[in-house]
Design a protein around this motif. Structure first.
Motif, PDB file in Angstrom:
ATOM      1  N   ARG A  26       0.924  -1.334  -0.051  1.00 18.93           N
ATOM      2  CA  ARG A  26      -0.213  -0.130  -0.279  1.00 18.93           C
ATOM      3  C   ARG A  26       0.887   1.043   0.047  1.00 18.93           C
ATOM      4  N   GLU A  27       2.110   1.233   0.779  1.00 19.13           N
ATOM      5  CA  GLU A  27       2.934   2.463   0.890  1.00 19.13           C
ATOM      6  C   GLU A  27       3.404   2.887  -0.530  1.00 19.13           C
ATOM      7  N   TRP A  30       0.659   4.096  -2.767  1.00 19.66           N
ATOM      8  CA  TRP A  30       0.430   5.492  -2.342  1.00 19.66           C
ATOM      9  C   TRP A  30       1.476   6.261  -3.238  1.00 19.66           C
ATOM     10  N   SER A  31       2.960   5.767  -2.884  1.00 18.90           N
ATOM     11  CA  SER A  31       3.928   7.051  -3.630  1.00 18.90           C
ATOM     12  C   SER A  31       3.773   6.962  -5.132  1.00 18.90           C
ATOM     13  N   ILE A  33       1.046   6.726  -6.975  1.00 23.80           N
ATOM     14  CA  ILE A  33       0.246   7.907  -7.217  1.00 23.80           C
ATOM     15  C   ILE A  33       0.699   9.043  -7.100  1.00 23.80           C
ATOM     16  N   ASP A  34       1.353   9.552  -5.971  1.00 32.00           N
ATOM     17  CA  ASP A  34       1.847  10.581  -5.676  1.00 32.00           C
ATOM     18  C   ASP A  34       2.820  11.063  -6.689  1.00 32.00           C
ATOM     19  N   THR A  57      -5.625   1.403  -0.179  1.00 32.48           N
ATOM     20  CA  THR A  57      -4.790   2.497  -0.495  1.00 32.48           C
ATOM     21  C   THR A  57      -5.803   3.966  -0.842  1.00 32.48           C
ATOM     22  N   LEU A  58      -6.758   3.525  -1.702  1.00 27.08           N
ATOM     23  CA  LEU A  58      -7.283   4.841  -2.465  1.00 27.08           C
ATOM     24  C   LEU A  58      -8.487   4.972  -1.466  1.00 27.08           C
ATOM     25  N   SER A  60      -7.897   6.300   1.380  1.00 21.21           N
ATOM     26  CA  SER A  60      -7.676   7.629   2.128  1.00 21.21           C
ATOM     27  C   SER A  60      -6.873   8.386   1.056  1.00 21.21           C
ATOM     28  N   HIS A  61      -6.541   7.875  -0.011  1.00 13.07           N
ATOM     29  CA  HIS A  61      -5.717   8.875  -0.889  1.00 13.07           C
ATOM     30  C   HIS A  61      -6.235  10.307  -1.458  1.00 13.07           C
ATOM     31  N   ARG A  63      -5.772  11.563  -4.047  1.00 13.91           N
ATOM     32  CA  ARG A  63      -6.062  11.766  -5.531  1.00 13.91           C
ATOM     33  C   ARG A  63      -6.755  10.524  -6.145  1.00 13.91           C
ATOM     34  N   LYS A  64      -7.625   9.994  -5.144  1.00 19.81           N
ATOM     35  CA  LYS A  64      -8.423   8.568  -5.613  1.00 19.81           C
ATOM     36  C   LYS A  64      -9.119   8.834  -6.891  1.00 19.81           C
TER      37      LYS A  64
END
Ligand SMILES: C[S@@+](CC[C@H](N)C(=O)[O-])C[C@H]1O[C@@H](n2cnc3c(N)ncnc32)[C@H](O)[C@@H]1O
Length: 223
Positions: A26-27, A30-31, A33-34, A57-58, A60-61, A63-64
């Motif tokens: 998930r990390e 997340w990265s 996507i970032d 992951t999505l 709380s992201h 940019r989901k």
């Protein structure tokens, strides 16, 4: 021991190695996507299980809403669970959960090239290093310049199989961005970035053979 891949997912409730692996995956999602430029981010997940890595992951992201994609999973119950999660997260317009064969190139038509390719829980279910090379060699058919590939590989009997994966990637146009072992020390998770130009996606081509079976899994042999 789990009798099928649906039961295998229950190990997430008890197995520290699998829980730590999920956290790292998930990390990395997340990265990735970032690190993606503004606009739509295309994701494909092969052998997606119930999609908990991407969907978790999505949740709380920020940019989901930019993330569009396809998850492909053969087990119908897992695919349905994934669909239910997508619906309750309000992501049905952008994510599809296909109950299909992730080893067949046609399953990705219309969903690639992807910015993020998730191939978790697969490499430990390939019959040989040659099959691993074939799968990694086929990833450019799902990719474009800058795509991320996120993968996992468990160790067995003290053999650091994740090092074999890293070695195979070194002979390709994928560059390692990050790699971590779980705190348990026997599960590797990697994220690579593709520097090539991508390859056309053929129709109906076998990209790899998934030959693993769920009942081989005791907590010491997770993929
Ligand atoms: C080790 S589990 C990993 C699941 C998920 N990626 C994860 O990391 O939690 C492997 C998954 O691959 C699925 N699978 C096996 N063969 C497949 C195929 N040909 N096409 C799609 N999924 C497949 C299984 O049903 C199972 O859910």
């Amino acid at each position: 021991m789990p009798n099928n891949w649906y039961e295998w997912h229950d190990l997430y409730n008890s197995d520290a190695r699998l829980q730590q692996r999920l956290q790292i995956v998930r990390e990395y999602i997340w990265s990735a996507i970032d690190a993606s430029p503004p606009g739509i981010i295309r994701v494909v997940s092969a052998c997606a299980g119930d999609g908990r890595d991407l969907l978790g992951t999505l949740a709380s992201h920020p940019r989901k809403s930019d993330v569009h994609g396809r998850l492909v999973e053969l087990n119908p119950e897992l695919a349905q669970q994934g669909r239910d999660k997508i619906e309750s997260a309000g992501l049905s317009q952008q994510l599809e959960f296909v109950n299909g064969d992730a080893t067949n190139s046609s399953s990705y038509i219309g969903a690639v090239p992807a910015d993020i390719i998730i191939v978790c829980g697969i490499f430990g279910n390939l019959a040989s290093e040659a099959e691993l090379k074939r799968l990694i060699g086929n990833l450019p058919k799902l990719a474009k310049k800058g795509s991320f590939a996120i993968w996992t590989r468990g160790h067995t009997d003290g053999i650091a199989h994740s090092e074999t994966v890293r070695k195979v990637f070194r002979d390709t146009e994928f560059k390692e961005v990050n790699f971590q072992l779980t705190l348990t020390g026997d599960m590797g998770v990697g994220i690579h970035r593709y520097l090539g130009q991508g390859l056309p996606l053929p129709q109906n081509q076998q990209l790899f053979v998934f030959s693993g079976v769920p009942d081989k899994y005791k907590s010491a042999t997770l993929a």
